[in-house]
Design an enzyme around this catalytic site. Structure first.
Site, mmCIF file in Angstrom:
data_model
loop_
_atom_site.group_PDB
_atom_site.id
_atom_site.type_symbol
_atom_site.label_atom_id
_atom_site.label_comp_id
_atom_site.label_asym_id
_atom_site.label_seq_id
_atom_site.Cartn_x
_atom_site.Cartn_y
_atom_site.Cartn_z
ATOM 1 N N ASP A 29 -2.986 -6.530 4.940
ATOM 2 C CA ASP A 29 -4.264 -6.859 4.299
ATOM 3 C C ASP A 29 -5.385 -6.242 5.139
ATOM 4 O OD1 ASP A 29 -6.685 -8.307 3.459
ATOM 5 O OD2 ASP A 29 -5.303 -9.600 2.370
ATOM 6 N N ILE A 30 -6.311 -5.593 4.468
ATOM 7 C CA ILE A 30 -7.372 -4.881 5.176
ATOM 8 C C ILE A 30 -8.411 -5.850 5.771
ATOM 9 C CG2 ILE A 30 -9.037 -4.473 3.288
ATOM 10 C CD1 ILE A 30 -7.634 -1.783 5.640
ATOM 11 N N GLU A 88 -9.219 -12.123 -7.070
ATOM 12 C CA GLU A 88 -9.931 -10.882 -6.738
ATOM 13 C C GLU A 88 -9.278 -9.635 -7.332
ATOM 14 O OE1 GLU A 88 -10.676 -8.389 -2.734
ATOM 15 O OE2 GLU A 88 -10.712 -10.555 -2.440
ATOM 16 N N HIS A 93 0.250 -10.874 -6.070
ATOM 17 C CA HIS A 93 0.507 -10.585 -4.661
ATOM 18 C C HIS A 93 0.736 -11.874 -3.890
ATOM 19 C CE1 HIS A 93 -3.865 -10.901 -5.250
ATOM 20 N NE2 HIS A 93 -3.953 -11.369 -4.023
ATOM 21 N N HIS A 95 0.497 -13.439 -0.039
ATOM 22 C CA HIS A 95 0.016 -13.269 1.335
ATOM 23 C C HIS A 95 1.077 -13.822 2.281
ATOM 24 C CE1 HIS A 95 -4.429 -12.693 0.448
ATOM 25 N NE2 HIS A 95 -4.058 -13.274 -0.682
HETATM 26 P P1 5GP Z 1 -6.924 -12.674 -3.224
HETATM 27 O O1 5GP Z 1 -7.036 -12.139 -4.633
HETATM 28 O O2 5GP Z 1 -5.526 -13.066 -2.895
HETATM 29 O O3 5GP Z 1 -7.935 -13.691 -2.883
HETATM 30 O O4 5GP Z 1 -7.288 -11.472 -2.249
HETATM 31 C C1 5GP Z 1 -6.795 -10.191 -2.352
HETATM 32 C C2 5GP Z 1 -6.540 -9.663 -0.980
HETATM 33 O O5 5GP Z 1 -6.390 -8.258 -1.070
HETATM 34 C C3 5GP Z 1 -7.685 -9.919 0.012
HETATM 35 O O6 5GP Z 1 -7.175 -10.595 1.143
HETATM 36 C C4 5GP Z 1 -8.198 -8.544 0.346
HETATM 37 O O7 5GP Z 1 -8.563 -8.406 1.699
HETATM 38 C C5 5GP Z 1 -7.024 -7.659 0.017
HETATM 39 N N1 5GP Z 1 -7.428 -6.336 -0.405
HETATM 40 C C6 5GP Z 1 -8.319 -6.047 -1.373
HETATM 41 N N2 5GP Z 1 -8.465 -4.707 -1.488
HETATM 42 C C7 5GP Z 1 -7.657 -4.150 -0.566
HETATM 43 C C8 5GP Z 1 -7.367 -2.792 -0.192
HETATM 44 O O8 5GP Z 1 -7.884 -1.834 -0.730
HETATM 45 N N3 5GP Z 1 -6.462 -2.597 0.794
HETATM 46 C C9 5GP Z 1 -5.836 -3.643 1.411
HETATM 47 N N4 5GP Z 1 -4.952 -3.352 2.370
HETATM 48 N N5 5GP Z 1 -6.083 -4.930 1.096
HETATM 49 C C10 5GP Z 1 -6.987 -5.179 0.120
#
Ligand code: 5GP
Length: 130
Positions: A29-30, A88, A93, A95
C-alpha cells in the site's frame, strides 16, 4: 474504465510487488499504516469482495494466507491483521497489516511516509521470505 488496481496489475502504473500468481496480485500500500502493509487483489475486476464468485474469493483468501506468512516472517510481527473496508477503489482488496498490538490498526492515524528505496527494500524482503 480500468480501476487503478487493474492498471497496477497490468504494469501500467508502478507498484512494489510482493507476490503474484495467475489470479491474484499483492503489492505494498502506497499509504501504509505500518511497514509491510500489503494489498491483495484479484486480477478479476470486481468492486465488492462478496460479489466475487466463491472460488475466486476462496482462492483470494488462500493467496492472502501465503502472503501473510511471508509478511510475518519478513517483518517480524506477532500476527498479520486482515482488513476489508473502504469505498475508495472499486476493486475488491484485502489489507494485510503487520500487527504487534491492537492499536496498530487505526485507519484514522496519519500514514507512514516511506522513501522509494525503503518501499523496494520491504517489498523485496517480503517477496523473498518463506
Ligand atoms: P480502501 O478503499 O481500502 O479504504 O483504500 C484503498 C487503499 O489503496 C488505500 O490504503 C490506498 O492507500 C491504497 N491505494 C490507492 N491508490 C493506490 C496506488 O496507486 N498504489 C498503491 N500501492 N496503493 C494505492
Amino acid at each position: 474504465m480500468a480501476t487503478i488496481f487493474t492498471k497496477i496489475i497490468r504494469g501500467e502504473i508502478p507498484s512494489y510487488k510482493v507476490a503474484e500468481d495467475e489470479n491474484y496480485y499483492a503489492f505494498l500500500d502506497i499509504n501504509p499504516m505500518a511497514e509491510g502493509h500489503t494489498l491483495v487483489v484479484p486480477k478479476k475486476e470486481v468492486d465488492y469482495i462478496f460479489d466475487l464468485d466463491p472460488d475466486t474469493l476462496g482462492g483470494m483468501m488462500r493467496f492472502a494466507q501465503q502472503a501473510a506468512g511471508k509478511i510475518k516472517n519478513a517483518m517480524g510481527c506477532k500476527r498479520v491483521a486482515v482488513v476489508v473496508l473502504g469505498l475508495e477503489v472499486p476493486h475488491a482488496h484485502i489489507h494485510l497489516i503487520p500487527l504487534n498490538r491492537e492499536s496498530d490498526i487505526d485507519f484514522r492515524k496519519p500514514k507512514l511516509k516511506l522513501s522509494p528505496e525503503r518501499f523496494t527494500e520491504i517489498a523485496d524482503k517480503i517477496a523473498g521470505a518463506q
